[in-house]
Motif scaffolding. Structure first.
Motif, short mmCIF file in Angstrom:
data_model
loop_
_atom_site.label_atom_id
_atom_site.label_comp_id
_atom_site.label_asym_id
_atom_site.label_seq_id
_atom_site.Cartn_x
_atom_site.Cartn_y
_atom_site.Cartn_z
N MET A 95 0.84 -1.18 0.00
CA MET A 95 0.00 0.00 0.00
C MET A 95 0.88 1.24 0.00
O MET A 95 1.81 1.35 0.79
CB MET A 95 -0.91 -0.04 1.22
N GLN A 96 0.59 2.17 -0.84
CA GLN A 96 1.38 3.41 -0.95
C GLN A 96 0.82 4.45 0.00
O GLN A 96 -0.38 4.69 0.04
CB GLN A 96 1.32 3.92 -2.39
N GLU A 97 1.71 5.05 0.80
CA GLU A 97 1.24 6.09 1.72
C GLU A 97 1.27 7.44 1.03
O GLU A 97 2.02 7.68 0.10
CB GLU A 97 2.07 6.11 2.99
N ASN A 98 0.43 8.34 1.50
CA ASN A 98 0.30 9.68 0.93
C ASN A 98 1.50 10.52 1.35
O ASN A 98 1.73 10.73 2.52
CB ASN A 98 -1.01 10.30 1.40
N ARG A 99 2.30 11.00 0.39
CA ARG A 99 3.49 11.78 0.69
C ARG A 99 3.39 13.22 0.17
O ARG A 99 4.29 14.00 0.38
CB ARG A 99 4.73 11.14 0.11
N GLY A 100 2.34 13.56 -0.50
CA GLY A 100 2.25 14.90 -1.09
C GLY A 100 1.18 15.73 -0.44
O GLY A 100 0.53 15.33 0.53
N GLY A 101 1.01 16.91 -0.97
CA GLY A 101 -0.06 17.77 -0.49
C GLY A 101 0.35 18.66 0.67
O GLY A 101 1.47 18.64 1.14
N ALA A 102 -0.62 19.43 1.11
CA ALA A 102 -0.37 20.39 2.18
C ALA A 102 -0.23 19.69 3.52
O ALA A 102 -0.87 18.66 3.77
CB ALA A 102 -1.51 21.40 2.24
N ARG A 103 0.63 20.22 4.37
CA ARG A 103 0.83 19.68 5.71
C ARG A 103 0.57 20.80 6.71
O ARG A 103 0.96 21.94 6.48
CB ARG A 103 2.25 19.15 5.88
N GLU A 104 -0.05 20.45 7.81
CA GLU A 104 -0.35 21.44 8.84
C GLU A 104 0.94 22.06 9.36
O GLU A 104 1.89 21.36 9.67
CB GLU A 104 -1.11 20.78 9.99
N ALA A 124 3.10 23.75 7.73
CA ALA A 124 4.14 23.89 6.71
C ALA A 124 3.97 25.22 5.97
O ALA A 124 2.91 25.83 5.99
CB ALA A 124 4.07 22.74 5.71
N GLY A 125 5.03 25.65 5.35
CA GLY A 125 4.97 26.86 4.53
C GLY A 125 5.30 28.12 5.31
O GLY A 125 5.58 28.09 6.50
N ARG A 126 5.30 29.21 4.60
CA ARG A 126 5.63 30.50 5.20
C ARG A 126 4.52 30.94 6.15
O ARG A 126 3.34 30.81 5.85
CB ARG A 126 5.84 31.54 4.10
N LYS A 127 4.92 31.49 7.27
CA LYS A 127 3.96 31.97 8.25
C LYS A 127 3.30 33.26 7.73
O LYS A 127 3.90 33.99 6.94
CB LYS A 127 4.65 32.26 9.59
N PRO A 128 2.08 33.55 8.18
CA PRO A 128 1.40 34.78 7.74
C PRO A 128 2.21 36.02 8.13
O PRO A 128 2.95 36.01 9.11
CB PRO A 128 0.08 34.75 8.50
N LYS A 129 2.06 37.07 7.35
CA LYS A 129 2.78 38.32 7.58
C LYS A 129 2.50 38.85 8.99
O LYS A 129 3.39 39.38 9.65
CB LYS A 129 2.39 39.35 6.52
N ALA A 130 1.28 38.71 9.46
CA ALA A 130 0.92 39.20 10.80
C ALA A 130 1.75 38.50 11.88
O ALA A 130 2.19 39.13 12.84
CB ALA A 130 -0.57 39.00 11.06
N THR A 131 1.97 37.20 11.70
CA THR A 131 2.78 36.44 12.66
C THR A 131 4.22 36.93 12.64
O THR A 131 4.86 37.08 13.69
CB THR A 131 2.72 34.94 12.33
N GLU A 132 4.72 37.21 11.45
CA GLU A 132 6.09 37.72 11.30
C GLU A 132 6.23 39.09 11.97
O GLU A 132 7.20 39.34 12.68
CB GLU A 132 6.43 37.82 9.81
#
Length: 84
Positions: free
Chosen positions: A1-10, A12-20
């Motif tokens: 069985m192949q596990e899901n390795r793609g897509g969005a992850r909680e 992940a990615g650049r934080k919102p400008k407000a957080t910065e």
């Protein structure tokens, strides 16, 4: 069985400008302390502090590949050509 390795992850990615902006505001009171510490470390001859200062002040120097680097670039191009 192949596990899901793609897509969005909680989280992940650049934080919102407000957080910065919030983080910058929280760190701003430490600006003078950080600069004073950097000055002190440079005065003590700490080469890591000197390097940090110059890289932020003038940017990192261009990397010189040299002859061996040029040869490996040429070799990789030859291998690509031969594999066609």
């Amino acid at each position: 069985m192949q596990e899901n390795r793609g897509g969005a992850r909680e989280g992940a990615g650049r934080k919102p400008k407000a957080t910065e902006i919030q983080l910058i505001e929280r760190l701003s009171p430490l600006d003078d302390l950080a600069l004073d510490t950097l000055k002190m470390r440079i005065a003590e001859g700490d080469m890591a502090a000197v390097k940090l200062f110059f890289e932020y002040r003038y940017g990192k120097p261009k990397q010189d590949i040299g002859v061996s680097g040029e040869m490996s670039l040429i070799w990789n191009e030859i291998k690509k050509y031969e594999s066609k």
